[in-house]
Design an enzyme around this catalytic site. Structure first.
Site, PDB file in Angstrom:
ATOM      1  N   ASN A   1      -6.090  -2.607   1.973  1.00  0.00           N
ATOM      2  CA  ASN A   1      -6.093  -4.054   2.134  1.00  0.00           C
ATOM      3  C   ASN A   1      -7.536  -4.539   2.192  1.00  0.00           C
ATOM      4  O   ASN A   1      -8.402  -3.863   2.751  1.00  0.00           O
ATOM      5  CB  ASN A   1      -5.399  -4.459   3.430  1.00  0.00           C
ATOM      6  CG  ASN A   1      -3.893  -4.355   3.351  1.00  0.00           C
ATOM      7  OD1 ASN A   1      -3.311  -4.337   2.272  1.00  0.00           O
ATOM      8  ND2 ASN A   1      -3.254  -4.276   4.503  1.00  0.00           N
TER       9      ASN A   1
ATOM     10  N   ARG B   1       0.827  -1.218   0.000  1.00  0.00           N
ATOM     11  CA  ARG B   1       0.000   0.000   0.000  1.00  0.00           C
ATOM     12  C   ARG B   1       0.855   1.260   0.000  1.00  0.00           C
ATOM     13  O   ARG B   1       0.600   2.182  -0.775  1.00  0.00           O
ATOM     14  CB  ARG B   1      -0.947   0.013   1.197  1.00  0.00           C
ATOM     15  CG  ARG B   1      -2.047  -1.027   1.099  1.00  0.00           C
ATOM     16  CD  ARG B   1      -2.918  -1.025   2.334  1.00  0.00           C
ATOM     17  NE  ARG B   1      -2.103  -1.277   3.511  1.00  0.00           N
ATOM     18  CZ  ARG B   1      -2.369  -0.811   4.726  1.00  0.00           C
ATOM     19  NH1 ARG B   1      -3.422  -0.062   4.946  1.00  0.00           N
ATOM     20  NH2 ARG B   1      -1.585  -1.097   5.738  1.00  0.00           N
TER      21      ARG B   1
END
EC number: 3.6.1.7
Length: 88
Positions: free
Chosen positions: A36, A18
């Site tokens: 996520n 990320r």
């Protein structure tokens, strides 16, 4: 200008995916977000100029060094005017 909804499958959580994606998107001038998913995948929305979005999509196919990307699913949608890029 285009918007892509992306899902990345593999060993993509707990490996810096990320934060690295956010860095790549900001470098390319792409807006959107990344997060996520509970099932272990990573989901992202990328919006920007075609070349910039393509650059981030290419990066997502390998990810950061510790990741193992098995699949990248991309769905193109209409731009919505995203501003900035954030990690959710």
């Amino acid at each position: 200008m285009r918007r892509c909804h992306v899902t990345v499958t593999g060993r993509v959580q707990g490996v810096g995916m990320r934060w690295s994606c956010a860095t790549e998107a900001q470098r390319a001038g792409v807006a959107g977000w990344v997060r996520n998913l509970p099932d272990g995948r990573v989901e992202a929305v990328l919006e920007g100029e075609d070349d910039a979005v393509d650059r981030v999509l290419r990066w997502l196919r390998t990810g950061p060094p510790a990741a193992r990307v098995d699949d990248v699913s991309v769905r193109v949608t209409e731009p919505e005017g995203e501003q900035g890029f954030r990690v959710r």
